[in-house]
Enzyme design. Structure first.
Site, PDB file in Angstrom:
ATOM      1  N   TYR A 129       0.854  -1.180   0.000  1.00 42.52           N
ATOM      2  CA  TYR A 129       0.000   0.000   0.000  1.00 42.52           C
ATOM      3  C   TYR A 129       0.892   1.232   0.000  1.00 42.52           C
ATOM      4  CZ  TYR A 129      -3.838   3.128   0.915  1.00 42.52           C
ATOM      5  OH  TYR A 129      -4.772   4.134   0.790  1.00 42.52           O
ATOM      6  N   GLN A 190     -10.898  -0.017   0.945  1.00 38.84           N
ATOM      7  CA  GLN A 190     -11.382  -0.789  -0.207  1.00 38.84           C
ATOM      8  C   GLN A 190     -10.225  -1.421  -0.978  1.00 38.84           C
ATOM      9  OE1 GLN A 190     -11.854   2.443   0.358  1.00 38.84           O
ATOM     10  NE2 GLN A 190     -11.452   3.701  -1.441  1.00 38.84           N
ATOM     11  N   GLN A 258      11.667  14.187  12.932  1.00 37.81           N
ATOM     12  CA  GLN A 258      10.555  13.322  13.286  1.00 37.81           C
ATOM     13  C   GLN A 258       9.281  14.139  13.469  1.00 37.81           C
ATOM     14  OE1 GLN A 258       9.713   9.689  12.979  1.00 37.81           O
ATOM     15  NE2 GLN A 258      11.841  10.252  13.087  1.00 37.81           N
ATOM     16  N   HIS A 261       6.903  14.946  10.521  1.00 40.66           N
ATOM     17  CA  HIS A 261       6.115  13.910   9.835  1.00 40.66           C
ATOM     18  C   HIS A 261       4.621  14.107  10.042  1.00 40.66           C
ATOM     19  CE1 HIS A 261       8.435  10.996   7.709  1.00 40.66           C
ATOM     20  NE2 HIS A 261       9.305  10.858   8.674  1.00 40.66           N
ATOM     21  N   GLU A 326      11.023   3.633  18.158  1.00 37.74           N
ATOM     22  CA  GLU A 326      11.215   3.241  16.761  1.00 37.74           C
ATOM     23  C   GLU A 326      12.650   3.573  16.309  1.00 37.74           C
ATOM     24  OE1 GLU A 326       8.847   5.648  14.210  1.00 37.74           O
ATOM     25  OE2 GLU A 326       9.074   4.336  12.455  1.00 37.74           O
ATOM     26  N   HIS A 327      13.041   4.819  16.537  1.00 40.39           N
ATOM     27  CA  HIS A 327      14.389   5.272  16.162  1.00 40.39           C
ATOM     28  C   HIS A 327      15.133   5.738  17.401  1.00 40.39           C
ATOM     29  CE1 HIS A 327      11.756   6.432  12.651  1.00 40.39           C
ATOM     30  NE2 HIS A 327      12.641   5.673  12.035  1.00 40.39           N
ATOM     31  N   ASP A 360      16.403   6.796   6.752  1.00 36.61           N
ATOM     32  CA  ASP A 360      15.087   6.859   6.100  1.00 36.61           C
ATOM     33  C   ASP A 360      15.184   6.625   4.603  1.00 36.61           C
ATOM     34  OD1 ASP A 360      13.530   7.314   8.307  1.00 36.61           O
ATOM     35  OD2 ASP A 360      13.565   9.499   8.117  1.00 36.61           O
ATOM     36  N   HIS A 419      -3.480 -41.163  16.793  1.00 37.20           N
ATOM     37  CA  HIS A 419      -2.087 -40.714  16.748  1.00 37.20           C
ATOM     38  C   HIS A 419      -1.163 -41.874  17.111  1.00 37.20           C
ATOM     39  CE1 HIS A 419      -3.852 -36.690  16.760  1.00 37.20           C
ATOM     40  NE2 HIS A 419      -2.671 -36.136  16.643  1.00 37.20           N
TER      41      HIS A 419
END
Lengths: 431, 431
Positions: A129, A190, A258, A261, A326-327, A360, A419
């Protein structure tokens, strides 16, 4: 922005609040998304077309369902040469880093004569995506598509919304450079539903990755299990651990990279020097005004920014681990000494010349990383997200005689006689 | 049970139906589970206690919240020696197989002078769910706990419901053998909520794995992202590809070993010999009557069993790939010739002396495997489910000079000036 001092009596409580602050909206989108997915499952292309008309403002029959390779090729040809070279450098470096992630198969026979192994294969198809509009990032195309291609995915599908029918040429150029096989001009929940379940026109994929808004994230969560997904992603964050020997301007820019963003992004500085903290804070205020992204950066820094003063930088490590960012930048002289103390972080940037932004884009490691404290248990996107492992076993009569009786004993203890019988019948023949 | 013949004109349609048959209930449990999780988040231990009283019929304050190591030790001491030896053999073999999965760290410097690496670490804590009552399987304890311990998880928590307060001694013995650190006498969605979010008594974990009923599965799905989970699991299944040289009794027992798990389990035989198909079918009917699990096995075989006649066994491979089965037996002379044609399967059992059940217990590979066609994109449980990877980067001025300008170009193209500035400021100093 808040300033905390680890030596203050109320610090524990205040830091807890910082750790537990929920920046992730819990919007009431689940029901809408469920409805959209159900509609796409029922009505296929017709539903996709209707939602695209409604949300993106164009008729797919008129604008075209697919974006053809020729259009991507034209976008690539139209790129300024320096930008094209930058994208190609990024592609090559990302590919080189991710090639090292490719797992090895195993096939061994042990002392009992049992042959055991594991075989890795790429999934047949994957869908990535790619957001449209303002947050249309060619770097995200590369970071999602290149690992899939390195893994060996044969059919790599991209879905991207084109508001009013307009595609972002940089994104198309990146798709071409990354080797995307098939592009659909659709977005939102969708699009996730269409590639997860398939429609008349669109064949279903096996794995869906890539960033998106709250609807896209919720849709990925809802189709998890029907397809594989990369992760549940939230707002981005950076933690910088810096001593007073840094240029405050550099650290300010790192924190702002950061903040710019999204208003929900978070930037946190840990330092052992109050005067340095003041200098960074002042540098941020000065720099923000110069940024084209100043409104977003200001909103993020004001609401979610933090500067934490610690008695010494080692004291920052357990606090950083609680944030599991995250960073993480370690802007100090000997980052290798501190790195082992960091247990939880998506990606770590060592030393004074390793700004997070270089990761990045062009360094090679993936920029799709766990957010919202998920680095406690999750990893960045890798080739493994586009592969699956098949374990295998082979026994002959002798090997079965060696370990089979234990299987019979356990199966009987668990009350599973078929079994036991499936092993015992073979043991009887061998005996 | 249905019989299909790949040479019949209606086969394509009938096989599609077999592939797409939804054996997974979609019960209306999502709302109940959401309510239970919310209650545990709000009221912590009190909610856990109330739900345990309601669903498991005992008061945790009276029966005890935790099961202590001494109780597990006693269960282990009470085991029949052969059974204890079988559990220990299983533990050792599972550990040996999973140790080979431990990923290697990397730390390299490339031609541009950029140091890049990846570091793997175990999660701090993990919780494994172990069902109580009829489906209380010590083998599942080992299959979940041993990989966590091999990964290096320091705090391994087990939750298991004890209906009316009764714990299964085999499960406790297995927990002791596997090295589980902490056991709570709770189950259901309330147990998943308790270990995912934490309560006054119970510290939250980072990863939750293990099998469970529809409520447990839905609860794991709902907490996914708050913690890591292993997978969305559904009913078990086996596919057997067998020629006429097999003993029909062996193959019948193999198919029934899956059918006896649950009425929703599925067993499918592919063979190229109609007489052999008849013989297996007859053997199943004979064997079922002798099983203590006959009611379940009969229900499963009648509803979900299938025998597919193919013109030759190679023709079975694409059909198997569409099913992407959890377990696949290749009961033929040269399974290594066919294995490369199998693209999607959770675990493959090669040859005539490798019944699937040996893999359920003692062979070594994990028996927690992707079901419901998820082997297209998912893998069995492994040490990786209990670990996370931190990527890292280190550049000096020279390395940044080599690749930084490309990052600046891309950041500017993406409209992220602070990203560009964080690199450009450092480049300016170097120049």
């Amino acid at each position: 922005m808040i300033r905390l001092n680890a030596s203050d009596p109320g610090f524990g409580h205040a830091f807890n609040e910082l750790v537990n602050a929920r920046r992730e909206a819990e919007p009431q989108v689940a029901r809408d998304v469920r409805m959209i997915i159900e509609a796409v499952r029922q009505d296929g292309d017709n539903a996709v077309q209707a939602f695209t008309d409604k949300f993106d403002g164009h008729d797919l029959d008129a604008s075209g369902w697919r974006i053809e390779q020729a259009e991507c090729e034209a976008a690539l040809d139209g790129l300024e040469p320096g930008l094209r070279a930058a994208l190609e450098l990024a592609r090559d470096r990302i590919a080189a880093y991710h090639e090292k992630q490719c797992p090895a198969d195993s096939d061994d026979t042990d002392d009992a004569g049992v042959r055991l192994g594991a075989r890795w294969r790429a999934v047949d198809s994957a869908g990535i995506y790619v957001p449209g509009g303002r947050a249309a990032y060619p770097s995200s195309v590369l970071m999602n598509a290149v690992p899939a291609k390195v893994a060996g995915v044969r059919r790599l599908v991209m879905v991207t919304p084109t508001p009013k029918g307009e595609a972002n040429p940089l994104v198309l150029a990146a798709a071409r450079i990354a080797g995307v096989d098939e592009i659909w001009r659709i977005g939102g929940a969708q699009a996730i539903a269409a590639i997860a379940y398939g429609t008349e026109r669109i064949d279903a994929v096996d794995v869906v990755t890539g960033p998106g808004n709250a609807w896209v994230a919720e849709a990925k969560r809802q189709v998890y299990g029907v397809v594989g997904i990369d992760m549940v992603a939230g707002p981005s964050e950076i933690v910088v651990v810096a001593d007073a020997k840094n240029d405050p301007d550099w650290i300010a820019a790192d924190l702002l990279s950061q903040s710019e963003h999204d208003p929900t992004s978070q930037s946190i500085l840990f330092t052992d020097d109050a005067a340095f903290a003041d200098a960074v804070s002042a540098a941020i205020d000065l720099q923000i005004g110069t940024l084209a992204t100043k409104d977003v950066a200001r909103a993020s820094w004001d609401a979610n920014g933090a500067i934490v003063l610690v008695p010494d930088l080692a004291a920052a490590c357990p606090l950083v681990n609680r944030l599991a960012p995250e960073h993480l930048e370690l802007a100090i002289d000997d980052p290798d000494q501190m790195f082992p103390l960091i247990h939880h972080a998506g990606s770590v940037f060592l030393g004074r010349h390793t700004p997070e932004a270089v990761g990045d884009y062009v360094a090679g490691p993936n920029h799709v990383l766990p957010t919202g404290r998920r680095a406690r248990f999750a990893s960045g996107l890798s080739v493994l997200d586009f592969m699956k492992r098949t374990s295998f076993l082979a026994l002959d009569g002798e090997a079965l005689a060696a370990i089979g009786p234990a299987a019979v004993a356990l199966a009987e203890a668990e009350g599973l006689p078929a079994h036991a019988k499936s092993v015992a019948l073979r043991l009887a023949r061998a005996g």
